[in-house]
Scaffold this active site. Structure first.
Site, PDB file in Angstrom:
ATOM      1  N   SER A 171       9.606 -49.948 -22.952  1.00 40.38           N
ATOM      2  CA  SER A 171       8.495 -49.159 -23.472  1.00 40.38           C
ATOM      3  C   SER A 171       8.766 -48.630 -24.862  1.00 40.38           C
ATOM      4  CB  SER A 171       8.266 -47.965 -22.538  1.00 40.38           C
ATOM      5  OG  SER A 171       7.398 -47.016 -23.135  1.00 40.38           O
ATOM      6  N   LYS A 231      13.916 -45.800 -19.444  1.00 41.99           N
ATOM      7  CA  LYS A 231      13.731 -47.148 -19.982  1.00 41.99           C
ATOM      8  C   LYS A 231      14.908 -47.536 -20.874  1.00 41.99           C
ATOM      9  CE  LYS A 231       9.829 -48.351 -18.130  1.00 41.99           C
ATOM     10  NZ  LYS A 231       9.735 -49.528 -17.218  1.00 41.99           N
ATOM     11  N   TYR A 247      10.999 -40.176 -18.965  1.00 41.95           N
ATOM     12  CA  TYR A 247      10.492 -41.550 -18.793  1.00 41.95           C
ATOM     13  C   TYR A 247      11.118 -42.471 -19.846  1.00 41.95           C
ATOM     14  CZ  TYR A 247       7.393 -45.544 -19.379  1.00 41.95           C
ATOM     15  OH  TYR A 247       6.898 -46.819 -19.532  1.00 41.95           O
TER      16      TYR A 247
END
Ligand code: WQD
Length: 323
Positions: free
Chosen positions: A117, A145, A141
């Site tokens: 991402s 990743k 988040y």
């Protein structure tokens, strides 16, 4: 190739399944159906229903399907939720990746394509960001990743796996209504929900150092994202690769410009509310997609209007059908 897509019943996963099948690959799906839907899958698709965290189950699925490659998309992806519940995100995204990699090593599956991402970049990166830009995520988040990319690099080196990480920017649109994004964590579906219920959509901040004061992002059509997977997988067929690619259009669009595109597409002349800036938001996150274009000849083919139009068609169709 025989490709197992984790999260293949999800919004992006189902588009990737569709693109890989269209490119002649044999595709299976591994999904726990916590957010995915069987309605997104062709009934003939081999499906392995279960948890990524059950390593014995994942290994058995890879062996049974005789997978040559894994496309690992299954993950939690809501930035705000990751701030509120980081343990959930580290378990699902990082321990989940550990389980996938351990299963691949045991089952001797030699290739993995990972759904990473743009959230790995954070405020330290200046747009347009290249794959060499600083990676200092501003959310749990984003950190999950980035940690998964590190795990890929180390495990692939130790076990001769080919790998590629695709850093998605802001994904929108839909190939067909039944494949649409049914979550409402991202801007465009949130605007649709608001205007469909007569509520003014919110603009999180208008004092950023951008052309109109609102945040700029790189909105890419989900079909372009899916096609990028097909292009990268084809290149992985032949050699031992280790690559990271930005998957974006290279064009930045502000929140107010997205609102204007929604007005143009829907014909609804709605008002929006300017609200406080959202903690953790970066002003400007736009891809430099040169690397994948020069190495693989891939480029995005849809513009923002196309993404908004297809998303609105899907939203309207799903609303009419009550699903
Ligand atoms: C976009 C912009 C908000 C809602 C995503 C996710 C993830 C990743 C890409 C893959 C921001 C603004 C939003 C609203 C608003 N992709 N906004 N009003 O924050 O770029 O994060 O990056 O992993 O999807 O990490 O996406 O859609 O939440 O917000 O003004 O009601 O719209 O401030 O600037 P974001 P988003």
């Amino acid at each position: 190739m025989r490709v197992m897509v984790t999260g293949g019943a999800g919004y992006i996963g189902a588009h990737v399944v569709r693109a890989l099948r269209g490119d002649g690959q044999t595709v299976g799906v591994l999904d726990d159906f916590s957010t995915g839907s069987r309605a997104r899958l062709d009934p003939a698709t081999p499906v392995y229903a279960g948890s990524l965290l059950d390593t014995a189950f994942v290994e058995a699925a890879l062996r049974d399907f005789e997978a040559d490659a894994v496309v690992h998309i299954a993950a939690k992806k809501a930035v705000e939720e990751s701030v509120a519940d980081p343990l959930l995100y580290y378990r699902e995204n990082v321990t989940g990746m550990h389980s996938v990699l351990e299963s691949m090593v045991r089952a001797a599956t030699p290739r993995i394509l990972f759904s990473s991402s743009a959230a790995v970049y954070g405020p330290a990166a200046t747009s347009p960001v290249t794959e060499e830009s600083p990676t200092v995520p501003s959310s749990p988040y984003g950190w999950t990743k980035l940690m998964c990319e590190r795990m890929l690099c180390d495990v692939a080196a130790a076990h001769n796996l080919s790998w590629a990480a695709l850093r998605y920017f802001n994904v929108a649109g839909s190939a067909e209504p039944h494949l649409a994004d049914r979550g409402e964590t991202n801007l465009i579906p949130k605007v649709f929900r608001a205007i469909s219920t007569g509520v003014a959509p919110k603009v999180f901040g208008d004092t950023y150092p951008t052309r109109d004061g609102t945040c700029v992002r790189d909105y890419i059509h989900v079909c372009d994202v899916a096609d990028a997977h097909a292009a990268v997988l084809k290149q992985m067929g032949s050699d031992l690769s280790a690559s990271v690619y930005n998957i974006g259009t290279g064009t930045g669009t502000s929140v107010l410009e997205v609102m204007a595109a929604v007005r143009q597409v829907t014909g609804i002349d709605f008002h929006h509310d300017i609200c406080a800036a959202r903690p953790g938001d970066c002003a400007d996150v736009v891809a430099d997609p040169t690397k994948i274009r020069t190495r693989l000849g891939w480029r995005s083919r849809h513009d923002l209007k196309g993404a908004v139009e297809s998303a609105w068609q899907a939203w309207s169709a799903l609303s009419r059908s009550g699903s």
